[in-house]
Design an enzyme around this catalytic site. Structure first.
Site, short mmCIF file in Angstrom:
data_model
loop_
_atom_site.label_atom_id
_atom_site.label_comp_id
_atom_site.label_asym_id
_atom_site.label_seq_id
_atom_site.Cartn_x
_atom_site.Cartn_y
_atom_site.Cartn_z
N ARG A 52 -47.27 -17.00 6.47
CA ARG A 52 -46.69 -17.94 7.54
C ARG A 52 -47.50 -17.48 9.14
O ARG A 52 -47.51 -18.52 9.66
CB ARG A 52 -45.09 -17.48 7.76
CG ARG A 52 -44.63 -17.83 8.94
CD ARG A 52 -43.02 -17.77 8.97
NE ARG A 52 -42.32 -16.81 8.22
CZ ARG A 52 -42.40 -15.55 8.42
NH1 ARG A 52 -42.88 -15.11 9.95
NH2 ARG A 52 -41.60 -14.48 7.77
N TYR A 104 -39.58 -42.28 20.57
CA TYR A 104 -39.23 -42.28 18.93
C TYR A 104 -37.83 -41.95 18.59
O TYR A 104 -37.32 -40.87 19.22
CB TYR A 104 -40.36 -41.16 18.28
CG TYR A 104 -40.22 -41.23 16.87
CD1 TYR A 104 -40.67 -42.13 16.32
CD2 TYR A 104 -39.69 -39.94 16.49
CE1 TYR A 104 -40.67 -41.96 14.77
CE2 TYR A 104 -39.68 -39.78 14.97
CZ TYR A 104 -40.06 -41.12 14.20
OH TYR A 104 -40.09 -40.76 12.84
N ASP A 176 -46.53 -37.44 23.79
CA ASP A 176 -46.53 -37.57 22.48
C ASP A 176 -47.53 -38.65 22.38
O ASP A 176 -47.39 -39.87 22.80
CB ASP A 176 -45.15 -38.14 22.00
CG ASP A 176 -45.12 -38.45 20.38
OD1 ASP A 176 -46.41 -38.68 19.93
OD2 ASP A 176 -43.94 -38.44 19.95
#
Ligand code: PLP
Length: 386
Positions: A52, A104, A176
């Site tokens: 991880r 979005y 973004d």
């Protein structure tokens, strides 16, 4: 095979972050499908302890995308939304964020339905208007989050100006960059502090992986993002990292062709008698065509067009054969969709109307097929409108 510091964009895309495997000489970074790493002795390891926290395939992808966006470091997440969640975790309860109104849908849902429960506040404004950005900033505002071009209306925000405004108020500017890709625009060069992508779209480019990336420029953000990537754990798995690494090698040639096909299809539609209006930053009638010419390298593969009625839109969407009726974007294959009932159905009808997302609007993610075949397919579908 050492990447020179002055290497150009396409060279960076292919080589950054990757060295031949020291054990075998394999030119491609392997998929390190492992959960843990054996330590040589107590307290001695090779920098990898648990997957991880660190994975070599992910490390390669993160270095690759940091170089491609011109950032200092990058962090790969399980999806674009997980990447946005990690960015939002830079805020604290009571903070306020200014967001592009036509953002979005998933971003709006995360902010509006989840993060408002943690005493974060969001204002959605047309960030193409500098006066609206300015007047929406409050003493509690900490972040300006923009998308340019937007989906599906393809409105642009001037990134350099947004950065100036943000910094004059002590805010971070987040971009973004999913719709444009770093081939078309590199927001960090224009003053942004953080860039994110849904790698699901152009960066991977082959519609076979879901993922997200955050690229950062400031040390304090890098430290927090590294911490939160491990602490919250929404990491991108090694196979998906490998797929995106493969995708970025061809990003420049794919984007060059998306640009060519996007413009050609937009011009074809603009000249068609059954089409009322085409929205594409590369057309001279786009309200921000001049900004698009300076801010973007090419105008991208996304376009929207209006066929006058929902019935006409339904006809086109059901008649196309080569265009696949599907959500998502940025793949080599052309996708067509109906924003009002598909990607933007969760946006309240009055907000859709305000943004210009009518029931007669169709969106295309133009792929890299031979554009003559795309035109022929649209022509036969448009013919069926009465
Ligand atoms: C798809 C998309 C996202 C969300 O990414 P996922 O990988 O689907 O989680 C965020 N922003 C934009 C502009 C997108 O197109």
């Amino acid at each position: 095979m050492k990447l020179q510091p002055d290497a150009r964009f396409a060279t960076v895309c292919i080589h950054a972050g990757q060295e031949p495997d020291p054990g075998t000489g394999a030119i491609i970074t392997p998929i390190f499908q492992t959960a843990t790493y054996v330590q040589e002795e107590l307290g001695r390891h090779k920098g990898y302890e648990y997957a991880r926290t660190q994975n070599p395939t992910r490390t390669a992808l993160e270095a690759n995308l940091a170089a491609i966006e011109g950032g200092k470091a990058a962090f790969a997440f399980a999806s674009g939304m997980a990447a946005i969640g990690a960015i939002a975790s830079l805020l604290r309860a009571g903070d306020h964020m200014v967001v592009t109104d036509n953002t979005y849908g998933g971003t709006f849902r995360l902010f509006d339905k989840v993060l408002t429960r943690y005493s974060l506040d969001f204002s959605y404004v047309d960030t193409s208007r500098e006066d609206l950005i300015e007047s929406t900033i409050t003493p509690r505002t900490r972040m300006l989050f923009i998308e340019t071009p937007t989906n599906p209306i393809l409105r642009l925000t001037d990134i350099a100006r947004a950065a100036e405004i943000a910094h004059s108020h002590g805010l971070r500017l987040v971009v973004d960059n999913t719709f444009a890709s770093p081939y078309i625009q590199r927001p960090l060069d224009l003053g942004a502090d953080l860039v994110m992508h849904s790698t699901t779209k152009y960066l991977n480019g082959h519609s076979d992986s879901v993922g997200g990336i955050v690229i950062a420029a400031r040390d304090e953000d890098i430290e927090w993002l590294r911490f939160v990537q491990n602490a919250a754990g929404a990491i991108l798995g090694p196979f998906d990292c490998w797929l995106v690494l493969r995708g970025t090698k061809t990003l420049p040639i794919r984007m060059a062709q998306h640009n060519i096909n996007g413009l050609a299809l937009a011009q074809f539609l603009a000249a068609h008698s059954k089409v009322r209006r085409v929205i594409y930053p590369g057309l001279p009638d786009h309200p921000q065509h001049e900004l698009a010419r300076t801010q973007m390298r090419g105008f991208g593969g996304m376009l929207s067009f209006d066929v006058g009625s929902f019935e006409a839109a339904r006809t086109v969407l059901n008649r196309v054969r080569l265009h696949a009726l599907a959500e998502s974007l940025g793949g080599v294959e052309t996708l067509i969709s109906h924003p009002a009932t598909m990607t933007h159905s969760s946006v309240p009808p009055e907000d859709r109307a305000k943004l210009g997302i009518t029931d007669s609007l169709i969106r295309i993610s133009v792929g890299i097929e031979d554009v003559e075949d795309l035109k022929a397919d649209l022509a036969q579908a448009l013919e069926a409108i009465d």
